[in-house]
Design an enzyme around this catalytic site. Sequence first.
Site, PDB file in Angstrom:
ATOM      1  N   HIS A  57       0.815  -1.218   0.000  1.00  0.00           N
ATOM      2  CA  HIS A  57       0.000   0.000   0.000  1.00  0.00           C
ATOM      3  C   HIS A  57       0.856   1.279   0.000  1.00  0.00           C
ATOM      4  O   HIS A  57       0.328   2.367  -0.235  1.00  0.00           O
ATOM      5  CB  HIS A  57      -0.977   0.003   1.178  1.00  0.00           C
ATOM      6  CG  HIS A  57      -0.344   0.195   2.520  1.00  0.00           C
ATOM      7  ND1 HIS A  57      -0.050  -0.845   3.375  1.00  0.00           N
ATOM      8  CD2 HIS A  57       0.042   1.317   3.187  1.00  0.00           C
ATOM      9  CE1 HIS A  57       0.485  -0.384   4.494  1.00  0.00           C
ATOM     10  NE2 HIS A  57       0.547   0.935   4.400  1.00  0.00           N
ATOM     11  N   ASP A 116       0.224  -7.668   1.114  1.00  0.00           N
ATOM     12  CA  ASP A 116       0.694  -6.296   1.387  1.00  0.00           C
ATOM     13  C   ASP A 116       2.222  -6.214   1.369  1.00  0.00           C
ATOM     14  O   ASP A 116       2.837  -5.489   2.151  1.00  0.00           O
ATOM     15  CB  ASP A 116       0.152  -5.780   2.719  1.00  0.00           C
ATOM     16  CG  ASP A 116       0.154  -4.256   2.797  1.00  0.00           C
ATOM     17  OD1 ASP A 116       0.323  -3.609   1.749  1.00  0.00           O
ATOM     18  OD2 ASP A 116       0.015  -3.716   3.909  1.00  0.00           O
ATOM     19  N   SER A 139       4.799   2.598   7.788  1.00  0.00           N
ATOM     20  CA  SER A 139       4.460   1.417   6.992  1.00  0.00           C
ATOM     21  C   SER A 139       5.639   0.979   6.133  1.00  0.00           C
ATOM     22  O   SER A 139       6.232   1.784   5.410  1.00  0.00           O
ATOM     23  CB  SER A 139       3.257   1.709   6.102  1.00  0.00           C
ATOM     24  OG  SER A 139       2.108   1.929   6.881  1.00  0.00           O
TER      25      SER A 139
END
Length: 421
Positions: free
Chosen positions: A162, A193, A272
């Site tokens: 993402h 992911d 992230s």
Amino acid sequence: MTDGWNWRQPQPPPSATPGASAGSPWWSDALTDPWRDPYAPSAVVVPTAPVSTGPQPEPVVNPDAPRRSMTPVLLICLVTALLAGGLGGTLGFVFATRSGVGGGTQLGGAPLAAPSAAQRAPDSLAGVAKQVLPSVVTVRVTGAIGSGFVISPDGYVVTNDHVVEGANDSMSVSFSDGSTASATVVGRDPESDIAVIKVAKKSVTAVSLGDSDSIAVGDPVLAFGSPLALVNTVTSGIVSALDRTIQAGDPGGTVRYYAAIQTDAAVNQGNSGGPLVDAAGRVVGMNSVIRSVGGSDTEAGNIGLAFAIPINQAMRVAREIIDHGKARRTVIGAEVSTGGTSGSAGSSGARLRSVQPTGPAATAGLKSGDVITKINGHLLEDGTDLIALVRKYAPESVVAVEYRRGTKTQTASVTLAADAK
């Protein structure tokens, strides 16, 4: 002519000459006094000047005499004054420092020795941070920022899918030393992911990889990344839980499942894709999502609930992306209900809605309607737990399952497989 008086013109004695008494302060014409006995000897008494007790007059210096240069004298005076001032200042400082006089309130204890105060052991938090930071990168894409870490010396970097979703040719990364490099996407696996990018830079430092299956609840960990664009940030915490099943994704988009490492290390937007490392500096997970009480993504913030993809799973997917361009998805060969308790009478477990005739579940003897309650000893609440835990393992892995059929509890060994897609 005589008048009874014997007048005689006064003559000076042989030793007297006219003007001999000139300059006398007493009687300058005594020798010509008409009433003087001409035969009486004469003398002038001049008093002696008193001896002076005052200071002696300064000698008169000849103005034409050559003068001695004053430069050496001035230099000597200047050097002496500087030495005296320096010595006085040093002594004053030492006195004030040791006694506390003139320096205000003395704070703190005796200073530590330089080696113990300035050097950090390699296994300290500071030592681990120094070791890992050169391998952590900030990933910059259009309108977004994330993190990643170098997994090979030839420039491969792993991050969250993402983070690079929607990336274009303007994607770049920056390192902890401030250097930057362009980057391209090697491959993506949205369902796990995980994404791999490659940076155009030589001689990059790769991280040391750990074993996410060997960590335990309570182990200390450090989280690295660029939260809220604050690059080179390091936070610490512990492993709060293991195999915390996560179902994430935007509405209408790809749904991601994984059994995460839960930590209370501060993680925020921008973390992230950054590494979660153990106390030895080995990467055990990839920071991916957080739980927040904010009503939207812009309001989301750290509340001590962060989740990382186990590094064993992340590296398996990354290796397949690098070697084959895509990653395989591990499946059990059955469809399950998700979103709540699926067992009968409110009991927990993952109910199998359907079973593929030749899939791993059917091969192990499972049937539609069976409720799987455990996988490798891990309790299942619903179908989400089963999907997330299955994807934790590589295809061809053998797992022990416990299931309930009617009122009976049974066990089976299931050899997981790769999805046909």
